[in-house]
Design a protein around this motif. Structure first.
Motif, PDB file in Angstrom:
ATOM      1  N   GLU A 140       8.622   1.320  -9.140  1.00  0.00           N
ATOM      2  CA  GLU A 140       7.889   2.482  -9.651  1.00  0.00           C
ATOM      3  C   GLU A 140       6.454   2.084  -9.920  1.00  0.00           C
ATOM      4  OE1 GLU A 140       9.331   4.945 -12.766  1.00  0.00           O
ATOM      5  OE2 GLU A 140      11.377   4.934 -11.989  1.00  0.00           O
ATOM      6  N   PHE A 141       5.541   2.938  -9.484  1.00  0.00           N
ATOM      7  CA  PHE A 141       4.115   2.698  -9.692  1.00  0.00           C
ATOM      8  C   PHE A 141       3.518   3.907 -10.392  1.00  0.00           C
ATOM      9  CE2 PHE A 141       5.381   0.554  -5.739  1.00  0.00           C
ATOM     10  CZ  PHE A 141       5.102  -0.756  -6.086  1.00  0.00           C
ATOM     11  N   VAL A 142       2.516   3.669 -11.232  1.00  0.00           N
ATOM     12  CA  VAL A 142       1.872   4.762 -11.950  1.00  0.00           C
ATOM     13  C   VAL A 142       0.578   5.205 -11.271  1.00  0.00           C
ATOM     14  CG1 VAL A 142       2.926   4.225 -14.186  1.00  0.00           C
ATOM     15  CG2 VAL A 142       0.759   3.147 -13.545  1.00  0.00           C
ATOM     16  N   SER A 143       0.172   4.500 -10.197  1.00  0.00           N
ATOM     17  CA  SER A 143      -1.039   4.902  -9.476  1.00  0.00           C
ATOM     18  C   SER A 143      -0.947   4.451  -8.020  1.00  0.00           C
ATOM     19  CB  SER A 143      -2.288   4.294 -10.120  1.00  0.00           C
ATOM     20  OG  SER A 143      -2.307   2.886  -9.909  1.00  0.00           O
ATOM     21  N   ARG A 144      -1.716   5.121  -7.174  1.00  0.00           N
ATOM     22  CA  ARG A 144      -1.799   4.727  -5.760  1.00  0.00           C
ATOM     23  C   ARG A 144      -2.351   3.319  -5.636  1.00  0.00           C
ATOM     24  NH1 ARG A 144      -5.248   6.596  -2.258  1.00  0.00           N
ATOM     25  NH2 ARG A 144      -4.053   6.404  -0.370  1.00  0.00           N
ATOM     26  N   GLN A 145      -3.354   2.978  -6.459  1.00  0.00           N
ATOM     27  CA  GLN A 145      -3.964   1.651  -6.391  1.00  0.00           C
ATOM     28  C   GLN A 145      -2.942   0.561  -6.672  1.00  0.00           C
ATOM     29  OE1 GLN A 145      -5.312   4.265  -8.071  1.00  0.00           O
ATOM     30  NE2 GLN A 145      -6.981   4.692  -6.661  1.00  0.00           N
ATOM     31  N   GLU A 146      -2.091   0.798  -7.656  1.00  0.00           N
ATOM     32  CA  GLU A 146      -1.048  -0.177  -7.978  1.00  0.00           C
ATOM     33  C   GLU A 146      -0.094  -0.343  -6.791  1.00  0.00           C
ATOM     34  OE1 GLU A 146       2.277  -1.048 -11.455  1.00  0.00           O
ATOM     35  OE2 GLU A 146       1.493   0.984 -11.226  1.00  0.00           O
ATOM     36  N   MET A 147       0.291   0.773  -6.153  1.00  0.00           N
ATOM     37  CA  MET A 147       1.185   0.719  -5.000  1.00  0.00           C
ATOM     38  C   MET A 147       0.516   0.002  -3.821  1.00  0.00           C
ATOM     39  SD  MET A 147       2.761   3.792  -2.677  1.00  0.00           S
ATOM     40  CE  MET A 147       1.113   4.179  -2.100  1.00  0.00           C
ATOM     41  N   LEU A 148      -0.758   0.290  -3.567  1.00  0.00           N
ATOM     42  CA  LEU A 148      -1.470  -0.348  -2.459  1.00  0.00           C
ATOM     43  C   LEU A 148      -1.625  -1.849  -2.695  1.00  0.00           C
ATOM     44  CD1 LEU A 148      -4.156   2.374  -1.682  1.00  0.00           C
ATOM     45  CD2 LEU A 148      -2.223   1.703  -0.234  1.00  0.00           C
TER      46      LEU A 148
END
Length: 77
Positions: free
Chosen positions: A40-48
């Motif tokens: 689970e990620f809270v932002s696109r930047q974290e996922m990228l």
């Protein structure tokens, strides 16, 4: 309701999807070797950031187009 993005799918056991649930991104990675992992990620930047570490260029030598397609799919989420 949430939106589901398919990052890649080679067969019914090897695939990666991202579900957008409000502000949360739920990534599911299914492999024939490891089973299912969920992140689970809270932002696109974290996922990228996770994707850049998971899909390293040195692991795709000679398959740069495959890596580019995967990273493009992540950017479209």
């Amino acid at each position: 309701m949430f939106k589901k993005h398919q990052i890649y799918k080679t067969d019914k056991y090897n695939m990666l999807t991202v579900e957008v649930k409000g502000k949360t991104l739920v990534l599911r990675e299914i492999s024939d070797q490891w089973g299912e992992e969920s992140h689970e990620f809270v932002s696109r930047q974290e996922m990228l950031h996770w994707a850049r570490n998971r899909f390293r260029a040195e692991n795709y030598v000679g398959r740069e187009e495959e890596l580019q397609a995967i990273m493009d799919a992540f950017r479209e989420v």
